[in-house]
Design a protein around this motif. Sequence first.
Motif, PDB file in Angstrom:
ATOM      1  N   THR A  99      13.359  52.046  42.290  1.00 45.41           N
ATOM      2  CA  THR A  99      13.521  53.363  42.014  1.00 45.41           C
ATOM      3  C   THR A  99      14.042  53.868  40.859  1.00 45.41           C
ATOM      4  N   GLY A 142      23.925  62.200  41.444  1.00 47.25           N
ATOM      5  CA  GLY A 142      23.452  62.558  42.645  1.00 47.25           C
ATOM      6  C   GLY A 142      22.038  61.821  42.782  1.00 47.25           C
ATOM      7  N   GLY A 153      16.988  49.901  45.702  1.00 46.18           N
ATOM      8  CA  GLY A 153      17.538  51.183  45.502  1.00 46.18           C
ATOM      9  C   GLY A 153      16.348  52.561  46.301  1.00 46.18           C
ATOM     10  N   ARG A 156      28.345  58.430  42.845  1.00 48.05           N
ATOM     11  CA  ARG A 156      27.304  57.362  43.356  1.00 48.05           C
ATOM     12  C   ARG A 156      27.735  56.852  44.584  1.00 48.05           C
TER      13      ARG A 156
HETATM   14  P1  AMP Z   1      19.820  52.824  40.664  1.00 52.33           P
HETATM   15  O1  AMP Z   1      19.320  51.977  39.268  1.00 52.33           O
HETATM   16  O2  AMP Z   1      19.056  52.373  41.968  1.00 52.33           O
HETATM   17  O3  AMP Z   1      21.219  52.672  40.806  1.00 52.33           O
HETATM   18  O4  AMP Z   1      19.272  54.245  40.687  1.00 52.33           O
HETATM   19  C1  AMP Z   1      19.946  55.166  39.449  1.00 52.33           C
HETATM   20  C2  AMP Z   1      19.810  56.567  40.028  1.00 52.33           C
HETATM   21  O5  AMP Z   1      18.505  56.837  40.171  1.00 52.33           O
HETATM   22  C3  AMP Z   1      20.629  56.880  41.207  1.00 52.33           C
HETATM   23  O6  AMP Z   1      21.957  57.114  40.975  1.00 52.33           O
HETATM   24  C4  AMP Z   1      20.036  58.275  41.638  1.00 52.33           C
HETATM   25  O7  AMP Z   1      20.521  59.367  40.705  1.00 52.33           O
HETATM   26  C5  AMP Z   1      18.358  57.955  41.217  1.00 52.33           C
HETATM   27  N1  AMP Z   1      17.692  57.242  42.457  1.00 52.33           N
HETATM   28  C6  AMP Z   1      17.233  55.877  42.341  1.00 52.33           C
HETATM   29  N2  AMP Z   1      16.630  55.695  43.425  1.00 52.33           N
HETATM   30  C7  AMP Z   1      16.677  56.987  44.203  1.00 52.33           C
HETATM   31  C8  AMP Z   1      16.356  57.222  45.523  1.00 52.33           C
HETATM   32  N3  AMP Z   1      15.698  56.160  46.625  1.00 52.33           N
HETATM   33  N4  AMP Z   1      16.557  58.420  46.013  1.00 52.33           N
HETATM   34  C9  AMP Z   1      17.084  59.359  45.079  1.00 52.33           C
HETATM   35  N5  AMP Z   1      17.684  59.053  44.043  1.00 52.33           N
HETATM   36  C10 AMP Z   1      17.352  57.794  43.569  1.00 52.33           C
END
Ligand code: AMP
Length: 206
Positions: free
Chosen positions: A31, A57, A85, A150
């Motif tokens: 995601t 956030g 994620g 985070r």
């Molecule tokens: P990641 O690459 O998985 O570390 O995600 C980067 C950012 O994307 C996170 O810090 C959130 O702001 C947002 N994000 C990713 N996946 C989610 C999710 N399942 N729910 C809410 N925010 C998300």
Amino acid sequence: MRLILLGPPGAGKGTQALRLVAKYGIVQLSTGDMLRAAVKAGTPIGLQAKEIMASGGLVPDDVVVGIVGQRIEQPDARKGFILDGFPRTVPQAAALDRMLADRGIALDSVIELRVDEDALVRRIETRIAETKARGEPLRDDDSPEVLRTRLKAYRQLTEPLIAYYRDQGVLRTVDGMAAIDDVTTAIDKVLPSEPTPARAKKKAQS
Ligand code: AMP
């Protein structure tokens, strides 16, 4: 094979997901990657997510549930997928349960990569230094302050998923502090040899 990789930022979910993709011929559904693509493309979702992501956030549940729902419908996800994620909150996990039940499919395993927070901060600092040394641009959220936000979001909102999936009997915990190859071996060992058979569709049961 349908898997979830669960763990705080910097735990190595992306690295292990790539290896699972190669091994099982399934797709990685991150995601974070989808949201970053939306930000880059300037879509309405991207515009909504940009500031939230930059501050560390979480993007609203309905937004991420919507994009995952569309993505798992794509033909390349039929054979299986690794969610990286997602879910990040209990309401997201409940929405995923409904999505899978509606499609008559089940999760095989939820793999928790367990790591220690101080080591995570060091890992992210190394990643920032290496990215800078390669002359590549940093992610908006690559900073120690944002990492702390985070990690807090992980502790408050995502960690309850460990109990959620333990109760469902699908949680498998692996030591994420081990060397990358050893983590891969440990994941291999905890995965079921046969994917969980598809369940009858909810509608068909009533
Ligand atoms: P990641 O690459 O998985 O570390 O995600 C980067 C950012 O994307 C996170 O810090 C959130 O702001 C947002 N994000 C990713 N996946 C989610 C999710 N399942 N729910 C809410 N925010 C998300």
